[in-house]
Design an enzyme around this catalytic site. Structure first.
Site, PDB file in Angstrom:
ATOM      1  N   THR A 117      -1.017  -2.950  -1.972  1.00 33.80           N
ATOM      2  CA  THR A 117      -1.300  -1.774  -1.150  1.00 33.80           C
ATOM      3  C   THR A 117      -1.109  -0.525  -1.994  1.00 33.80           C
ATOM      4  O   THR A 117      -0.436  -0.542  -3.019  1.00 33.80           O
ATOM      5  CB  THR A 117      -0.353  -1.676   0.054  1.00 33.80           C
ATOM      6  N   ASP A 118      -1.676   0.577  -1.544  1.00 35.20           N
ATOM      7  CA  ASP A 118      -1.269   1.852  -2.110  1.00 35.20           C
ATOM      8  C   ASP A 118       0.096   2.208  -1.516  1.00 35.20           C
ATOM      9  O   ASP A 118       0.602   1.524  -0.620  1.00 35.20           O
ATOM     10  CB  ASP A 118      -2.310   2.940  -1.829  1.00 35.20           C
ATOM     11  N   TRP A 119       0.687   3.270  -2.003  1.00 33.36           N
ATOM     12  CA  TRP A 119       2.047   3.657  -1.624  1.00 33.36           C
ATOM     13  C   TRP A 119       2.182   3.736  -0.091  1.00 33.36           C
ATOM     14  O   TRP A 119       1.601   4.595   0.558  1.00 33.36           O
ATOM     15  CB  TRP A 119       2.393   5.000  -2.256  1.00 33.36           C
ATOM     16  N   ALA A 120       2.910   2.773   0.458  1.00 33.51           N
ATOM     17  CA  ALA A 120       3.218   2.735   1.894  1.00 33.51           C
ATOM     18  C   ALA A 120       1.989   2.662   2.786  1.00 33.51           C
ATOM     19  O   ALA A 120       2.078   2.940   3.983  1.00 33.51           O
ATOM     20  CB  ALA A 120       4.080   3.943   2.304  1.00 33.51           C
TER      21      ALA A 120
END
Length: 745
Positions: free
Chosen positions: A277-280
């Site tokens: 995933t991207d950050w969060a």
């Protein structure tokens, strides 16, 4: 006359070099399966967890318990080795940690931002930059980076355009593949190699209104024809990982989109790398309104096809429970962990997880030389009236002005965590050190920084200009004004910079304006006021020496615009590969100040244009001048009647009719005149840099398989449709001789 034959790059057939290729090495899969069989469910979920470092004791405890697969942003090699020691010697299974960091356009030696690298139209520049970044970053234990970003970017309001390769799918694919090769090297298990990550999957660059993280509305055909091809190219070239994007498309966030993550990436492309995933972005699906809570977010992300969660922790919190409830199968978990373990084996981490690389590689002379070469080739000459450049012996005194003349931090550009401004060589420094024995350099910034609205310093800059034979004004935008979460609604020069340029132009002295920015700015007025204009997308550590040699002609500009430059922000999105409307521009435009009073409602011609901007951009895609002039003649085609499985060779003579040697980027464009759905007016299908001496002619040939004209048709199949086509070979997307050919059934 020399002849050079250029084979069109078949992007999907580029090789992937690794020490353990799953397709040919059964031993790798055996190792993965043996280790997977020994893992508890909790240990499997631990591998799917990526942490950002916090309390050292807490991180150490989690590593020892097997609850961490990857850690972000540790750049101390001693700390890396301590963590790996815990993972290898104290955790039950001894699985090493994958250390990661955003290394986008350099680690210590900073290259031009990716948009600047794309302006070189030279994939070797991108490969060299990524290789050097990998060598330097791996010296601190970093083995995974989150690049290349190959989002198609057609809206300069979006700050992350700086991190992209521009507006064109073909150029983005070629440069993206080159970056993957550079980061990953010939073998992923080489300790100087870094796993690449293609981002953001997918459509992020089409964020509505150019506002970061915003929704996109891309229909499947456009997604497949425009936004997916660069990702398919890097997947087939062996890019080790993919990252999901922040945006939702047509209401479905990418992190929870099984169509792109399973149907396209896994089933169609047979991708066996790892998806993060991207950050969060997993738990941000709650904010999107797509998931009700963190448990729901974990379920949707994993079932959609995500392997590892970056920092938000919902997998660790809820996957065990979700498996027990039957909402996520353990087989799904196993597949995710296989992808993670496979990457760690390919990187050689099980054999050698420790940092042993020589620290002296940072800022190595060879690295700085490559960074300078990249900056030179990235510079785009937009205007050069009366051969203002290069400076000759008649120029004895130069006034250097502007906020970007000596801005060592901002010259490095966006998304540059580890570059050190102490190592930046600015234009002011370079001009004094490299050419101070030839010219007197008078420095008056005029404006302190790009957003500075104070005009009090302009008078001193004008006074310096009056004392000089020529003026070089360095303007643009600070690094903080582009990049992630840095969108703009107004693309004009900021602060008092426009007033500075106007005042300098009024002196009557030759005015060279050098723009350093992270995006194309609306600089039409400044172009008019300047004698010469050079555009540099933030050029990095060695931007100063590069521009110094360009100004004095030791190097000749060869960069081309990787994006279309708008006249004004209201034209955006603007890109060359648009579709014609039913009332396409006819060549006649009546601009707003020329409209007679009480003119008839249909008197302007009822065609598609802006009354205050006209038909055209400020500069088209692929545009860039030289200190010499290139002429194109004798375009020939090997055939005019071809089958869908045939191959066409197109040739053109390019002659340097000037007095200086120069490098030209010959560009191949094609138009499918009639399709089952409307087609772009032009599409880039090839390019080549050639260097010509004065008076020299080269015949440049492109070999184009008709299969590269396939697209997703009305039947939602990728196929080559019969019909009439036009082919251009030219210096940019607007100029060049053309010829027609036909594909028959």
């Amino acid at each position: 006359m020399k002849q050079f034959k250029i084979l069109s790059v078949c992007l999907l057939a580029l090789p992937f070099f690794s020490c353990s290729d799953v397709k040919t090495d059964d031993g790798l899969e055996t190792k993965v399966e043996e280790l997977l069989a020994r893992m508890t469910l909790q240990e499997k979920i631990g591998q799917m967890n990526q942490l950002s470092p916090g309390n050292a004791d807490e991180v150490a405890a989690l590593v020892k318990e097997g609850k961490v697969g990857s850690i972000l942003n540790i750049t101390d090699p001693e700390q890396v080795n301590k963590i790996q020691d815990i993972a290898v010697k104290e955790s039950r299974l001894g699985i090493p940690i994958l250390m990661s960091r955003d290394v986008i356009h350099g680690y210590k030696t900073i290259f031009p931002i990716p948009l600047g690298q794309a302006a070189t139209f030279n994939p070797q520049v991108a490969e060299d930059g990524a290789r050097i970044a990998a060598v330097e970053a791996s010296a601190d234990g970093i083995r995974w980076t989150f690049a290349p970003m190959i989002d198609i970017s057609r809206d300069a309001r979006w700050g992350r355009m700086a991190e992209s390769c521009g507006e064109d799918p073909y150029l983005s694919a070629v440069m993206g593949v080159a970056m993957v090769r550079g980061f990953q090297g010939k073998s992923l298990c080489d300790p100087t190699s870094v796993a690449a990550c293609a981002k953001h999957f997918v459509g992020y660059g089409a964020a509505e209104a150019g506002k970061d993280y915003n929704s996109t509305f891309i229909p499947e055909r456009v997604l497949r024809n425009i936004y997916l091809p660069p990702f398919e190219a890097v997947a087939k070239a062996g890019c080790a990982t993919f990252m999901t994007s922040f945006n939702d498309n047509d209401g479905i966030p990418s992190t929870g989109n099984d169509f792109i993550l399973r149907t396209v990436l896994r089933d169609e492309w047979k991708y066996d790398g790892m998806v993060v995933t991207d950050w969060a972005s997993a738990t941000e699906m709650i904010t999107h309104g797509f998931c009700s809570n963190r448990k729901d977010a974990a379920q949707r992300a994993v079932n959609a096809g995500v392997d590892m969660e970056m920092v938000s922790g919902s997998f660790m919190e809820h996957l065990e429970e979700l498996v027990s409830e039957g909402k996520v199968s353990e087989a799904t978990i196993d597949n995710a962990v296989r992808n993670i373990l496979r990457l760690k084996f390919r990187l050689g981490l099980f054999n050698n997880p420790y940092v042993q690389t020589d620290q002296s590689v940072k800022y190595a002379e060879a690295h700085l030389a490559k960074a300078k070469e990249a900056a030179e080739q990235s510079a785009i000459l937009l205007k050069n009236d009366n051969e203002t450049l290069p400076f000759t012996g008649k120029v004895r005194t130069i006034a250097v002005v502007g906020p970007m003349a000596d801005a060592p931090h901002d010259q490095l550009g966006t998304w540059c965590f580890d570059g050190e401004k102490e190592h930046t060589q600015t234009p002011l420094r370079a001009l004094r050190e490299m050419y101070g024995d030839r010219v007197q350099v008078i420095y008056e910034p005029g404006v302190a920084y790009s957003r500075d609205k104070r005009t009090s310093g302009i008078a001193a800059a004008v006074a310096a200009a009056r004392r000089a034979d020529a003026v070089v004004a360095f303007v643009g935008e600070e690094a903080i004004l582009s990049g992630e979460a840095h969108s703009l609604a107004d693309l004009n020069l900021r602060g008092a910079q426009p007033e500075l340029i106007t005042a300098l132009a009024a002196t009557g002295k030759p005015l060279v304006t050098v723009v350093m920015a992270g995006r194309p700015l609306t600089i039409g007025r400044q172009v008019e006021e300047s004698s010469s204009v050079i555009y540099m997308f933030h050029p990095g550590t060695m931007g100063g020496p590069a521009i110094a040699d360009l100004l004095f002609g030791k190097v000749v500009p060869s960069g081309k615009t990787p994006v279309t430059f708008p006249k004004m922000t209201g034209q955006i999105p603007i890109y060359y590969a648009h579709h014609h409307t039913g009332r396409a521009p006819s060549g006649h435009e009546t601009l707003i100040d020329d409209i007679p009073l009480e003119a008839g409602q249909t008197s302007l011609g009822c065609t598609s244009f802006y009354m205050d901007a006209g038909f055209d951009p400020l500069f088209p895609f692929g545009y860039g001048l030289s200190y010499t002039t290139f002429v194109y003649n004798k375009l020939t085609l090997s055939a005019t009647d071809l089958k869908a499985d045939g191959t066409l060779t197109a040739s053109v003579d390019v002659t340097n009719i000037g007095k200086r040697a120069g490098t030209e980027v010959v560009q191949l464009y094609v138009r499918d005149k009639v399709g089952s759905v409307t087609r772009p007016v032009k599409e880039l299908k090839g390019f080549r840099r050639i260097t010509l001496q004065p008076g020299e002619t080269q015949t440049v040939s492109f070999t184009l398989p008709m299969s590269e004209l396939a697209y997703w048709t009305r039947r939602m199949r990728k196929e080559v449709e019969p019909g009439e086509f036009t082919l251009w070979l030219g210096t940019n997307s607007d100029e060049g001789p053309s010829a027609d050919f036909e594909i028959t059934k």
